[in-house]
Structures are given as C-alpha cells and as structure tokens.
Write an enzyme that holds these catalytic residues in place. Sequence first.
Site, PDB file in Angstrom:
ATOM      1  N   GLY A 172       9.882 -11.549   7.321  1.00 50.30           N
ATOM      2  CA  GLY A 172       8.938 -12.488   7.909  1.00 50.30           C
ATOM      3  C   GLY A 172       9.449 -13.909   7.735  1.00 50.30           C
ATOM      4  N   GLY A 173       8.508 -14.846   7.655  1.00 53.05           N
ATOM      5  CA  GLY A 173       8.892 -16.248   7.533  1.00 53.05           C
ATOM      6  C   GLY A 173       9.687 -16.549   6.276  1.00 53.05           C
ATOM      7  N   GLY A 407      40.437 -28.816  25.901  1.00 53.62           N
ATOM      8  CA  GLY A 407      39.303 -29.239  25.081  1.00 53.62           C
ATOM      9  C   GLY A 407      39.400 -28.697  23.672  1.00 53.62           C
ATOM     10  CB  ALA A 408      40.557 -25.469  22.339  1.00 50.35           C
TER      11      ALA A 408
HETATM   12  C1  HXC Z   1       0.970  -8.414  -1.968  1.00 51.94           C
HETATM   13  C2  HXC Z   1       2.611  -6.844  -2.135  1.00 51.94           C
HETATM   14  C3  HXC Z   1       3.277  -7.384  -1.017  1.00 51.94           C
HETATM   15  C4  HXC Z   1       2.691  -8.506  -0.386  1.00 51.94           C
HETATM   16  C5  HXC Z   1       4.419  -5.736  -1.724  1.00 51.94           C
HETATM   17  N1  HXC Z   1       3.364  -5.817  -2.526  1.00 51.94           N
HETATM   18  N2  HXC Z   1       4.379  -6.670  -0.778  1.00 51.94           N
HETATM   19  N3  HXC Z   1       1.478  -7.363  -2.605  1.00 51.94           N
HETATM   20  N4  HXC Z   1       1.546  -8.993  -0.896  1.00 51.94           N
HETATM   21  N5  HXC Z   1       3.251  -9.090   0.641  1.00 51.94           N
HETATM   22  C6  HXC Z   1       3.063  -4.980  -3.658  1.00 51.94           C
HETATM   23  C7  HXC Z   1       2.713  -3.570  -3.269  1.00 51.94           C
HETATM   24  O1  HXC Z   1       1.361  -3.470  -2.931  1.00 51.94           O
HETATM   25  C8  HXC Z   1       3.044  -2.818  -4.541  1.00 51.94           C
HETATM   26  O2  HXC Z   1       2.015  -3.020  -5.468  1.00 51.94           O
HETATM   27  C9  HXC Z   1       4.250  -3.570  -5.067  1.00 51.94           C
HETATM   28  O3  HXC Z   1       4.216  -4.838  -4.441  1.00 51.94           O
HETATM   29  C10 HXC Z   1       5.540  -2.894  -4.740  1.00 51.94           C
HETATM   30  O4  HXC Z   1       5.564  -2.606  -3.362  1.00 51.94           O
HETATM   31  P1  HXC Z   1       5.947  -1.164  -2.796  1.00 51.94           P
HETATM   32  O5  HXC Z   1       5.428  -1.118  -1.418  1.00 51.94           O
HETATM   33  O6  HXC Z   1       5.511  -0.097  -3.743  1.00 51.94           O
HETATM   34  O7  HXC Z   1       7.527  -1.231  -2.816  1.00 51.94           O
HETATM   35  P2  HXC Z   1       8.549  -0.653  -1.769  1.00 51.94           P
HETATM   36  O8  HXC Z   1       8.207   0.751  -1.430  1.00 51.94           O
HETATM   37  O9  HXC Z   1       9.894  -0.906  -2.352  1.00 51.94           O
HETATM   38  O10 HXC Z   1       8.365  -1.513  -0.451  1.00 51.94           O
HETATM   39  C11 HXC Z   1       8.666  -2.883  -0.470  1.00 51.94           C
HETATM   40  C12 HXC Z   1       8.192  -3.536   0.836  1.00 51.94           C
HETATM   41  C13 HXC Z   1       6.685  -3.215   1.048  1.00 51.94           C
HETATM   42  C14 HXC Z   1       9.016  -3.009   2.002  1.00 51.94           C
HETATM   43  C15 HXC Z   1       8.440  -5.023   0.696  1.00 51.94           C
HETATM   44  O11 HXC Z   1       5.975  -3.511  -0.166  1.00 51.94           O
HETATM   45  C16 HXC Z   1       6.077  -3.974   2.155  1.00 51.94           C
HETATM   46  O12 HXC Z   1       6.246  -3.645   3.341  1.00 51.94           O
HETATM   47  N6  HXC Z   1       5.305  -4.999   1.804  1.00 51.94           N
HETATM   48  C17 HXC Z   1       4.587  -5.807   2.754  1.00 51.94           C
HETATM   49  C18 HXC Z   1       5.525  -6.694   3.477  1.00 51.94           C
HETATM   50  C19 HXC Z   1       4.806  -7.647   4.359  1.00 51.94           C
HETATM   51  O13 HXC Z   1       4.271  -7.319   5.401  1.00 51.94           O
HETATM   52  N7  HXC Z   1       4.738  -8.918   3.886  1.00 51.94           N
HETATM   53  C20 HXC Z   1       4.073  -9.972   4.577  1.00 51.94           C
HETATM   54  C21 HXC Z   1       5.106 -10.494   5.550  1.00 51.94           C
HETATM   55  S1  HXC Z   1       4.529 -11.846   6.426  1.00 51.94           S
HETATM   56  P3  HXC Z   1       1.585  -1.906  -6.520  1.00 51.94           P
HETATM   57  O14 HXC Z   1       0.493  -2.548  -7.289  1.00 51.94           O
HETATM   58  O15 HXC Z   1       1.150  -0.724  -5.736  1.00 51.94           O
HETATM   59  O16 HXC Z   1       2.822  -1.629  -7.326  1.00 51.94           O
HETATM   60  C22 HXC Z   1       5.076 -13.101   5.562  1.00 51.94           C
HETATM   61  C23 HXC Z   1       4.749 -14.385   6.173  1.00 51.94           C
HETATM   62  C24 HXC Z   1       5.538 -15.460   5.537  1.00 51.94           C
HETATM   63  O17 HXC Z   1       5.678 -12.988   4.560  1.00 51.94           O
HETATM   64  C25 HXC Z   1       5.421 -16.669   6.396  1.00 51.94           C
HETATM   65  C26 HXC Z   1       6.148 -17.801   5.814  1.00 51.94           C
HETATM   66  C27 HXC Z   1       6.200 -18.966   6.737  1.00 51.94           C
END
Ligand code: HXC
Length: 520
Positions: A172-173, A407-408
């Site tokens: 993401g961002g 040019g290069a």
């Molecule tokens: C809160 C999160 C989290 C998040 C992971 N966790 N991502 N908690 N916010 N964004 C937590 C999980 O709930 C889990 O908690 C622990 O972290 C480990 O994650 P797992 O899923 O068990 O690990 P894994 O299987 O290795 O997968 C990792 C992952 C997945 C691929 C990153 O967690 C995932 O898809 N997370 C969400 C990603 C996402 O959509 N992020 C937002 C993107 S938008 P527990 O307690 O169960 O251990 C964004 C906008 C930014 O970031 C903009 C900036 C300008």
Amino acid sequence: MSIQQENIEKLVERRAQAKLGGGAKRIDAQHAKGKLTARERLALLLDEGSFEEYDMFVQHRCTNFGMEKSHTDGDGVVTGCGTIGGRLVYVYAQDFTVSGGSLSKTMSEKICKVMDMAARAGAPCIGLNDSGGARIQEGIDALAGYGEIFERNILYSGVVPQISGIFGPCAGGAVYSPALTDFTVMVKNTSYMYLTGPAVVKSVLGEEVSHEELGGAAVHSSKSGVADFAAENEQDGIQTIKELLSYLPQNNMEEAPVLATADPLSRVDDALNQIVPDNPNKPYDMYRVISGIVDDGKFFEVHKNFAKNIIVGFAHMNGRSVGIVANQPNVLAGSLDINASRKGARFVRFCDAFNIPIVTLVDVPGFLPGTQQEYGAVISNGAKLLYAYGEATVPKVTVTLRKAYGGAHIVMSCKQLRGDLNYAWPSAEIAVMGAAGAVNVLYAKDLISIENPEDKAAMADKKKAEYEELFSNPYQAAQKGYIDDVIEPRNTRFRVIRALESLAGKKQSLPAKKHDNLPL
Ligand code: HXC
C-alpha cells in the site's frame, strides 16, 4: 530490598519484557518464516554494543476495536542510534511481532523522532521495513503517521543519506517511504513491495499473480528498478547496507571517508590498450575497463540487474569515493533507453547531492529507437540524464572509449554540460552519427540515381571511408578543445586520478532559484 533497588529491578524487568516485542510465540513464528526479528537485524547492522535505544516504553494510544486492552512497550518499531564501522547512524526497525509491524500514530512519532535527530546530527538514517501497513484499527491516525514520515523523507532528501531495507511485507502507501529514500535493499523470497496485493489484482483485473511475481526482490531489482539491490538473505541485505555506507559521506556538507589503498595510483593496465575490438560493431565488457582503473579492481554496483546497458556504482580511486557511470557495449550495444536514462540520472543526482565525484566512461551509439521507447517517453527520460549531468557541480571526469554519437554524446557528461575534464581514447568516434547513417542521409540522392547495385555499394563504401576518416576519431573534438586530451587506454587510471586530484577543490554553483523543474 530498598525502594531504589526495587525500582531498578522493575526497570530491568520492563526492559527485558519490551525486548520480547510481541512475545516468544510470535518471535518463533517470525523465525519459522526464515526472518529475523527487528532487534536481531539491528544487532547485525550496528557495531557491537553501540545501539542506543529511544522510546522503548512508548505505547499506542488507540482505543478502537478493544485496542485499549492490548499494549506492548515500544509498540511495533525499535528506534535509536548506533555506529557502523565507528560512524554514527540513526535507525528504525519495524517489529512484525507486534501487530504485524503495522504503523500506529505513535510508531510514526518514534520514526519521525530518529529521522529528525539524524538530520540534526548530520548522520545517515536507515529504516528496516517489515510491516502489514497502516494499523487498521487506527484509521486516519495511521495515515497521518505515514504522511509525517514521507514529509521527512522529502525534507531530508539530499541532506543525509536515507537507506531502506525491505525485510518483509511493505504494501500500500507504505511503499512510498522507501521509494523516497536514496537506496532500497530487498531480500529475495521474504520481502515484497506493491501498492495493491495479489487479491486486489485478481478481483480488479482477474490476473493470478503471486506475492513474489508481483513485488518480490527479483522483480523490483530487474524489471521496475524500485529496488537497487536484491540480497540473497537478511544477513546479505544487512551487509549490503553496511558496504554501501562505506562509500558515502555522513551528510551533504561532508566528503566520503578516504580509504588507505596499496594500489599504486600510476598503475598501468596494458590489457586496456587492446580491449576495444577493431570491428566497431563488436562489443566488449565495460566491467573489465572499470576493474582496470579503480582501486584493487573493487566495484560496488548499484542496480546491477536493472537496465544493464548502463552500469552505475561506487568505487575508490586513490582512496577517494567516486561514482562510476558507464555504457555497457555488451548489452543493447550500450545504447541509452528509458530505463538506462532513469537509472543513470538517479545515480548522478545522488552523487552530486553528496559530494561524490563522477567518472563517466562513454561508449554509446545513441538512443534506442522504436515506438515502444517513444511512447514510453524516452525523450523526457533521456532528458533526466542530461539534466542530472548538466546540473551536477561535483567534479566530473569523462573518458570516451569508442562511440559517442549524437544526442547521446551530449548526454553522457560532455564538455558543454560542464564536464570538467573530458578525455578520449584513440579509438573514440565522436560524431553526429555513425558513418553508414551519415552517408545514407548526405548522399541519398546520389545513391538513388546509381542503378547498378555494385556501383552503388562502391560509392557508399567510398563515402563511408571519407566520413570515417573525418569523424571516426577523437581529433576533430580535440582540435576544438571539446576533448581535453587523447590518452592511452592503459594510462586511464592514472589520468583520471590526476584529474580528480586537480578538481578536489572545485567550487561551482547554480543560479539562485526556489528549486529546479527536472523533467520528471
Ligand atoms: C493491524 C495487522 C495489520 C494491519 C497485520 N496485522 N497487518 N494489524 N493492522 N495493517 C496483524 C494481524 O492481525 C496479526 O495479528 C499479526 O499482525 C500478524 O499478521 P498475520 O496476518 O498473522 O501475518 P502473515 O500471515 O505473515 O501476513 C502478513 C500480511 C497480512 C500479509 C501483512 O497480515 C496482511 O495482509 N495484513 C493486512 C495488510 C493490509 O491490508 N494493510 C493495510 C494496507 S493499506 P495477530 O494478533 O493475529 O497475531 C495501507 C495504507 C497506507 O497501509 C497508506 C499510507 C499513505
């Protein structure tokens, strides 16, 4: 036990607890994925015993979704400063064991604190990323946190070196912080970067793609150029960051460290006298030229697998750090295309921002032709490289080895782009274009009027020979002072070093302006 003793024991205990991050189970899960923890990474990165940690007791302030019941000291990032090879650096390492390293507002405050401290102290800032992105429970606060980090990436760009290690997810961002920093190191098979993950790609486009295929280290270091380095594993990634730093100054007001070398500055390399083939259409390996002229033949390449028709990287010459930019005749005949121009421009601008002299080795037949290139804006991208060289005020030493057409030729640090010392080998061909192309334009009408194909070929050959005699050499340019000297290839190391020494005190500036308008 005295109250004071009790207090101290509590502190020791609380520190020990904080160091466990999300706890032993999550640390085991991290290891099971073949990944190190944030603290293990910092221990590898920093000199032993040098880590000074800040904000170990910071906790998130979120009260949504029951988050008020779960707190971890330090939250999902470890921050502080330390030394690498005795030189100060500021660091942050996201801790995947705490909420998947997802960014809370307090985490962003911790990160911004060390970024500010790095800028104030004039020391590099290194971020090790391993995060699930914005902490979903915090909503807009997490986004604000990213914004704060990005703003600092921008403000401190060109002030202190900023290096990103990608050691896990970065999606993401979140990808924009690394994209704003100077160098990005990814680890093969355990890290990935993308704006939208495989699930979104599938639902929007119906495309099936894995994490690795979409945004793995191999993809970003070879196809997109988003990553400068693809490390084999985390240890290799950390080592890459350390080695990179050894070529860089601490900040934009300083010079890179000078390294003692046993390689004589006047070392000649006889093989270079024979490296350019007699046939101008035959390639040769530019890496051999680079290793022949730099200290101990040691070249630290950046963007090794991306746009291989241009080579960029750091080396030392007589102990001083230099940035090398070189066309590679072995790939696409060394021609410049969109990616080569972007790669070269970014590197030249980095060197200029951080007082690293640039040595350019030229063998370029021109820009790559075709609709793909034109539609992809080779014009604007080529202009980036031209712009980068033209604005650079660090010492610029250029050696034209063979072709420098059109040019290069101008783009590759020619005299008129404020190249300081421009040398050429006797094999140099500095001209508007190659002989065959020139003859086709200049004698088009004459050649069409000749009916007999043999006569036509004979006339073309004669005119080509005349053109070659006139232009396929360095002397036209040298007669006009566009080339400062024609040098024997085997003496290149010595001549370039002497040029750099003579330019050590160079001072040059740009007209006053708010900022430039680089053709992005
Ligand atoms: C809160 C999160 C989290 C998040 C992971 N966790 N991502 N908690 N916010 N964004 C937590 C999980 O709930 C889990 O908690 C622990 O972290 C480990 O994650 P797992 O899923 O068990 O690990 P894994 O299987 O290795 O997968 C990792 C992952 C997945 C691929 C990153 O967690 C995932 O898809 N997370 C969400 C990603 C996402 O959509 N992020 C937002 C993107 S938008 P527990 O307690 O169960 O251990 C964004 C906008 C930014 O970031 C903009 C900036 C300008």
